[in-house]
Design an enzyme around this catalytic site. Structure first.
Site, PDB file in Angstrom:
ATOM      1  N   ASP A  97      44.591  63.888  56.384  1.00 35.80           N
ATOM      2  CA  ASP A  97      44.215  64.686  55.760  1.00 35.80           C
ATOM      3  C   ASP A  97      45.900  64.532  54.595  1.00 35.80           C
ATOM      4  O   ASP A  97      46.667  64.837  54.684  1.00 35.80           O
ATOM      5  CB  ASP A  97      45.061  66.940  56.356  1.00 35.80           C
ATOM      6  CG  ASP A  97      43.802  67.438  55.910  1.00 35.80           C
ATOM      7  OD1 ASP A  97      43.930  67.528  55.062  1.00 35.80           O
ATOM      8  OD2 ASP A  97      43.277  68.798  56.529  1.00 35.80           O
ATOM      9  N   ASP A 198      41.870  67.440  50.498  1.00 38.98           N
ATOM     10  CA  ASP A 198      42.645  68.861  50.759  1.00 38.98           C
ATOM     11  C   ASP A 198      42.487  69.936  49.302  1.00 38.98           C
ATOM     12  O   ASP A 198      43.155  69.312  48.431  1.00 38.98           O
ATOM     13  CB  ASP A 198      43.940  69.429  51.330  1.00 38.98           C
ATOM     14  CG  ASP A 198      44.134  70.899  51.100  1.00 38.98           C
ATOM     15  OD1 ASP A 198      43.369  71.206  52.038  1.00 38.98           O
ATOM     16  OD2 ASP A 198      44.569  71.438  50.711  1.00 38.98           O
ATOM     17  N   GLU A 258      37.399  67.826  50.278  1.00 35.82           N
ATOM     18  CA  GLU A 258      37.202  69.206  50.252  1.00 35.82           C
ATOM     19  C   GLU A 258      36.870  70.245  49.426  1.00 35.82           C
ATOM     20  O   GLU A 258      37.133  70.414  48.210  1.00 35.82           O
ATOM     21  CB  GLU A 258      38.194  70.128  51.263  1.00 35.82           C
ATOM     22  CG  GLU A 258      37.892  71.502  51.346  1.00 35.82           C
ATOM     23  CD  GLU A 258      39.069  72.150  51.747  1.00 35.82           C
ATOM     24  OE1 GLU A 258      38.887  73.569  52.287  1.00 35.82           O
ATOM     25  OE2 GLU A 258      40.244  71.821  51.124  1.00 35.82           O
ATOM     26  N   HIS A 336      39.463  73.654  60.624  1.00 35.51           N
ATOM     27  CA  HIS A 336      40.288  74.950  61.058  1.00 35.51           C
ATOM     28  C   HIS A 336      39.790  75.962  60.233  1.00 35.51           C
ATOM     29  O   HIS A 336      41.251  77.341  60.571  1.00 35.51           O
ATOM     30  CB  HIS A 336      41.620  73.939  61.165  1.00 35.51           C
ATOM     31  CG  HIS A 336      41.388  73.257  59.487  1.00 35.51           C
ATOM     32  ND1 HIS A 336      40.650  72.963  59.632  1.00 35.51           N
ATOM     33  CD2 HIS A 336      42.127  74.238  58.595  1.00 35.51           C
ATOM     34  CE1 HIS A 336      40.928  72.519  57.620  1.00 35.51           C
ATOM     35  NE2 HIS A 336      41.884  72.963  57.979  1.00 35.51           N
ATOM     36  N   ASP A 337      39.213  76.225  59.309  1.00 34.31           N
ATOM     37  CA  ASP A 337      39.140  77.561  58.271  1.00 34.31           C
ATOM     38  C   ASP A 337      38.480  78.537  59.151  1.00 34.31           C
ATOM     39  O   ASP A 337      37.931  79.306  57.547  1.00 34.31           O
ATOM     40  CB  ASP A 337      39.356  77.399  57.302  1.00 34.31           C
ATOM     41  CG  ASP A 337      40.404  76.230  56.015  1.00 34.31           C
ATOM     42  OD1 ASP A 337      41.167  76.618  56.741  1.00 34.31           O
ATOM     43  OD2 ASP A 337      39.945  75.169  55.129  1.00 34.31           O
TER      44      ASP A 337
END
Length: 371
Positions: A97, A198, A258, A336-337
């Site tokens: 990430d 990200d 993302e 994770h969001d």
């Protein structure tokens, strides 16, 4: 040219909660190494690690204070190098990430910027306004204004799309773009196989002198002005040299962007080969929740909702057909969001298995996340 990620099955790992190897209550890199046989038995061929850089952990590692070092809670650089080697021996690729829209306010760049108004790092961030007045009424994703007063007391404010302790980088500055490319290539040289970029869609901002129109005309009330800081043309302009250089130096690198709010047409722009950008993007536009029964007094984000199945099917068909011949969609049910699949949609084991089958039978890159 065929690439390993053409047939990737990615397992997302949130390191802090995955496996603690030393008993300090925090998951770490050696804990992941211990579980490589488990990952191999699952049949995945890639692991995506949420951030493991040095961080004050204001936003669980997405506030980076040193891109060139491993957070001590996660382990050492030697542990990271051994993890890369051990995963490769097992036939598993590693995707890191990479946070490129912002840093921690503890990053040396920002610390220098606020200690010395004449610092060259001042232009690494976005400072604007005067006499303590905010430049505009844009609101942060984390609540409140995107503007926070300059700690140096200059009367200016600095820009932060997320927490106030996570100032946005100024990608308009070519030195910033060069610095972030250096970070990416540092890790690729160590042998990682991909980058999950990200929040890349937010690196471009509109003219800061504009207020976002409000229904009540109150320009002092912050409002999330996403059209002014998401998917602007500068994003592609600035990301293209970054992606091109990585592909030139490390041709087999997966660039997974993302693009939370990207439409399907933007997904085409970000992933079509002629644009020399991403290989695939993660979007939050897949899901069509029915939030009609949510309690309006609270945020809808974490309330249980039913899936609007008809709209969801239509949405999937649109994404599959539009990206056909362009790129592979990223397929996932949670990350994770988001709340987990079993909490949001699947109430029984049969439902969960059916939804998993739906993911695997579509064209694309599956990403598995178990929380």
């Amino acid at each position: 040219m065929a690439h390993w990620y053409d047939h990737a099955i990615i397992y997302q790992i949130y390191p802090k909660s995955f496996q603690d190897s030393n008993g300090d209550g925090v998951g770490d890199l050696n804990g992941i190494r211990k579980r490589i046989p488990y990952l191999k038995n699952l049949g995945v061929n890639a692991v995506w690690l949420n951030p493991v850089f040095v961080s004050p952990q204001v936003d669980n590692g997405y506030d980076v204070s040193n891109y060139f070092a491993i957070d001590p809670h996660m382990g050492t650089m030697e542990d990271m190098e051994n993890l890369i080697k051990d995963l490769h021996r097992a036939g598993i690729h590693l995707i890191m990430d990479f946070v490129l829209n912002h840093t921690s306010d503890q990053h040396p760049w920002f610390q220098d910027a606020i200690k010395n108004p004449d610092s060259l790092y001042r232009d690494y961030y976005i400072f604007a306004g005067h006499d303590g007045k905010r430049p505009n009424n844009w609101g942060s994703f984390f609540g409140g204004s995107v503007w926070e007063p300059d700690p140096a007391g200059t009367g200016q404010s600095y820009f932060h799309l997320f927490d106030k302790r996570m100032p946005d980088l100024n990608w308009k500055n070519p030195e910033v773009r060069h610095a972030m490319l250096e970070v990416a290539e540092y890790w690729l040289k160590k042998g990682i196989d991909g980058l999950r970029l990200d929040a890349f869609i937010h690196i471009g901002k509109a003219d800061l002198r504009q207020n976002y129109p409000t229904g009540d005309g109150d320009v002092n009330k912050p409002i999330v002005a996403e059209p002014f800081f998401a998917n602007l043309p500068q994003v592609q302009e600035w990301m293209r040299p970054f992606c091109e250089q990585i592909k030139q130096d490390y041709p087999d690198t997966l660039l997974l962007g993302e693009a939370a709010s990207a439409s399907v047409n933007l997904a085409v722009d970000y992933t079509t080969k002629r644009n020399h950008l991403m290989d695939s993007v993660i979007t939050f536009r897949y899901f069509t929740d029915d939030d009609s029964n949510c309690d309006q007094r609270f945020s809808k984000q974490y309330q249980p909702k039913k899936l609007d199945l008809t709209a969801f099917k239509q949405n999937q068909v649109v994404w599959q057909q539009t990206l056909a011949g362009v790129s592979q969609p990223t397929l996932y049910w949670n990350n994770h969001d988001m709340a987990r699949l079993a909490t949001r949609v699947a109430r029984t084991q049969t439902q969960a298995k059916s939804l998993a089958m739906l993911m695997y039978l579509q064209r694309g890159i599956p990403v598995i996340y178990y929380g």
